[in-house]
Design an enzyme around this catalytic site. Structure first.
Site, PDB file in Angstrom:
ATOM      1  N   SER A  27      -8.817  -1.233 -28.551  1.00  0.00           N
ATOM      2  CA  SER A  27      -9.200  -1.975 -29.626  1.00  0.00           C
ATOM      3  C   SER A  27     -10.499  -2.116 -29.829  1.00  0.00           C
ATOM      4  O   SER A  27     -11.427  -1.926 -28.727  1.00  0.00           O
ATOM      5  CB  SER A  27      -8.804  -3.529 -29.393  1.00  0.00           C
ATOM      6  N   HIS A  82      -5.564  -0.153 -34.254  1.00  0.00           N
ATOM      7  CA  HIS A  82      -4.936   1.147 -33.712  1.00  0.00           C
ATOM      8  C   HIS A  82      -4.385   1.919 -34.889  1.00  0.00           C
ATOM      9  O   HIS A  82      -3.533   1.714 -35.378  1.00  0.00           O
ATOM     10  CB  HIS A  82      -3.852   0.848 -32.752  1.00  0.00           C
ATOM     11  N   HIS A 120       1.747  -1.080 -26.380  1.00  0.00           N
ATOM     12  CA  HIS A 120       1.521  -1.862 -25.351  1.00  0.00           C
ATOM     13  C   HIS A 120       2.765  -2.385 -24.802  1.00  0.00           C
ATOM     14  O   HIS A 120       3.849  -2.320 -25.730  1.00  0.00           O
ATOM     15  CB  HIS A 120       0.692  -3.430 -25.596  1.00  0.00           C
ATOM     16  N   TYR A 134       3.896  -5.324 -24.451  1.00  0.00           N
ATOM     17  CA  TYR A 134       4.516  -6.593 -25.111  1.00  0.00           C
ATOM     18  C   TYR A 134       4.897  -6.122 -26.397  1.00  0.00           C
ATOM     19  O   TYR A 134       5.574  -7.097 -27.211  1.00  0.00           O
ATOM     20  CB  TYR A 134       3.399  -7.538 -25.353  1.00  0.00           C
ATOM     21  N   GLU A 135       4.880  -4.861 -26.944  1.00  0.00           N
ATOM     22  CA  GLU A 135       5.476  -4.535 -28.180  1.00  0.00           C
ATOM     23  C   GLU A 135       6.939  -4.357 -27.991  1.00  0.00           C
ATOM     24  O   GLU A 135       7.812  -4.793 -28.828  1.00  0.00           O
ATOM     25  CB  GLU A 135       4.909  -3.192 -28.839  1.00  0.00           C
ATOM     26  N   ALA A 148      -9.914  -3.436 -24.754  1.00  0.00           N
ATOM     27  CA  ALA A 148     -10.701  -4.739 -24.831  1.00  0.00           C
ATOM     28  C   ALA A 148      -9.916  -5.666 -23.659  1.00  0.00           C
ATOM     29  O   ALA A 148      -8.969  -6.007 -23.649  1.00  0.00           O
ATOM     30  CB  ALA A 148     -10.571  -5.343 -26.059  1.00  0.00           C
ATOM     31  N   MET A 169      -4.129  -6.903 -21.540  1.00  0.00           N
ATOM     32  CA  MET A 169      -2.674  -6.605 -21.761  1.00  0.00           C
ATOM     33  C   MET A 169      -2.245  -5.157 -21.904  1.00  0.00           C
ATOM     34  O   MET A 169      -1.307  -4.729 -22.420  1.00  0.00           O
ATOM     35  CB  MET A 169      -2.282  -7.137 -23.135  1.00  0.00           C
ATOM     36  N   SER A 170      -3.027  -4.306 -21.533  1.00  0.00           N
ATOM     37  CA  SER A 170      -2.792  -2.615 -21.338  1.00  0.00           C
ATOM     38  C   SER A 170      -3.274  -2.125 -20.112  1.00  0.00           C
ATOM     39  O   SER A 170      -3.451  -2.547 -19.041  1.00  0.00           O
ATOM     40  CB  SER A 170      -3.464  -1.987 -22.667  1.00  0.00           C
ATOM     41  N   ASN A 205     -14.459 -11.550 -24.727  1.00  0.00           N
ATOM     42  CA  ASN A 205     -14.508 -12.883 -24.488  1.00  0.00           C
ATOM     43  C   ASN A 205     -14.620 -13.463 -23.405  1.00  0.00           C
ATOM     44  O   ASN A 205     -14.109 -12.775 -22.437  1.00  0.00           O
ATOM     45  CB  ASN A 205     -13.296 -13.641 -25.363  1.00  0.00           C
ATOM     46  N   HIS A 253      -6.802 -12.437 -31.983  1.00  0.00           N
ATOM     47  CA  HIS A 253      -7.020 -11.034 -32.010  1.00  0.00           C
ATOM     48  C   HIS A 253      -8.005 -10.659 -32.879  1.00  0.00           C
ATOM     49  O   HIS A 253      -8.691  -9.682 -32.808  1.00  0.00           O
ATOM     50  CB  HIS A 253      -5.642 -10.345 -32.457  1.00  0.00           C
TER      51      HIS A 253
HETATM   52  N1  HPA Z   1      -6.808 -11.962 -22.508  1.00  0.00           N
HETATM   53  C1  HPA Z   1      -5.996 -10.638 -22.501  1.00  0.00           C
HETATM   54  N2  HPA Z   1      -6.269  -9.732 -23.314  1.00  0.00           N
HETATM   55  C2  HPA Z   1      -7.484  -9.949 -23.797  1.00  0.00           C
HETATM   56  C3  HPA Z   1      -8.228 -10.799 -23.973  1.00  0.00           C
HETATM   57  C4  HPA Z   1      -8.089 -11.759 -22.915  1.00  0.00           C
HETATM   58  O1  HPA Z   1      -8.828 -12.835 -22.721  1.00  0.00           O
HETATM   59  N3  HPA Z   1      -9.349 -10.457 -24.595  1.00  0.00           N
HETATM   60  C5  HPA Z   1      -9.158  -9.135 -25.140  1.00  0.00           C
HETATM   61  N4  HPA Z   1      -7.881  -8.705 -24.759  1.00  0.00           N
END
Ligand code: HPA
Length: 268
Positions: A29, A60, A82, A84-85, A112, A207-208, A231, A243
């Site tokens: 991302s 993406h 990912h 989760y998809e 990210a 998550m990746s 973050n 997101h």
């Molecule tokens: N958690 C999981 N995945 C993320 C986060 C997060 O805080 N920030 C960006 N991708």
């Protein structure tokens, strides 16, 4: 070799005759624009590459960009699939193996991520030096043969880490380093899960990435990985996680990662 890998490798060979990339990359991302810096570009949509993902996440692009950066031939995936998809951890198996089949010896993975360390706030960059596969999933479920028992004790290549450290120093980029903890997503973590991840030794959560890293190590590719911290993780700040916020912060922080990647490839 599965037919998808053979077919995708052939599509690439037909579009870019004689092209042999040394490095494959997965852009996460916010890092999509790095693909615009590639010279002598040949772009192939994932639609034309069997077994490549149909990216469903905003940000993406869904294409493979071939070309050179600083004289090094690269094959860059603009977008990934990912876990989760679909709930399948092996979603990136064909792409990673195709990258190796066309010549890539190294895989550079970017993402990210949320930071679990107060000092490494939004906009910072973290080099991944180790990971925790907290989902309990493996992209190698169902594989046969003894080489499925992959040694991950040095999953992130020591020489690549040294190279990236040197580049960060030379470019005056305050690059953090640490362990990336893979959560399944697509929901963000809870504050309690983040406290747990801190106790367990994670510096970032996301998550990746981990599936691709395991897939690459399984076939002997060398790996380097960088996170853009978008973050502070759940419970560490007042900012609501979304997101949209990930995308905005990733774009802002992408410059440092792009600088690191460009020099890494130029020196490769
Ligand atoms: N958690 C999981 N995945 C993320 C986060 C997060 O805080 N920030 C960006 N991708």
């Amino acid at each position: 070799m599965s037919t998808d890998i053979q077919t995708s490798a052939k599509v690439i060979a037909d579009r870019a005759p004689g092209f042999k990339p040394a490095v494959g990359m997965v852009l996460g991302s916010g890092l999509g624009p790095f693909a615009d810096t590639i010279e002598n570009r040949i772009v192939i949509s994932y639609d034309d590459l069997p077994g490549f993902p149909k990216p469903g996440v905003a940000g993406h692009a869904g294409q493979l960009v071939l070309g050179t950066v600083g004289g090094t031939a690269v094959a860059v995936m603009q977008g990934r699939e990912h876990f989760y998809e679909t709930g399948k951890a092996d979603a990136m198996k064909t792409p990673v193996r195709t990258l190796q089949a066309i010549g890539c010896e190294t895989l550079v993975v970017t993402n990210a991520a949320g930071s679990t360390v107060e000092a490494a706030g939004p906009g910072s960059v973290m080099m991944i030096t180790d990971h925790i596969a907290f989902t309990g999933q493996s992209p190698l479920f169902g594989e046969e043969g003894n080489d499925r028992f992959v040694d991950l004790s040095q999953a992130y290549d020591a020489d690549h880490q040294t190279a990236l450290r040197g580049i960060a120093k030379a470019k005056n980029i305050a690059m953090a380093e640490g362990t990336y903890m893979w959560f399944c997503g697509p929901h963000f973590e809870t504050p309690a899960e983040i406290k747990m991840s801190q106790i367990m030794g994670a510096s970032a959560v996301g998550m990746s990435t981990v599936p691709e890293v395991i897939l690459a190590r399984h076939i002997g590719m060398r790996v380097a990985a960088l996170s853009i911290i978008t973050n502070l993780a759940a419970g560490m700040s007042e900012v609501k996680l979304s997101h949209e916020q990930t995308m905005t912060m990733a774009a802002k922080a992408a410059d440092d990662v792009q600088g690191l990647l460009t020099d890494f490839l130029s020196n490769y």
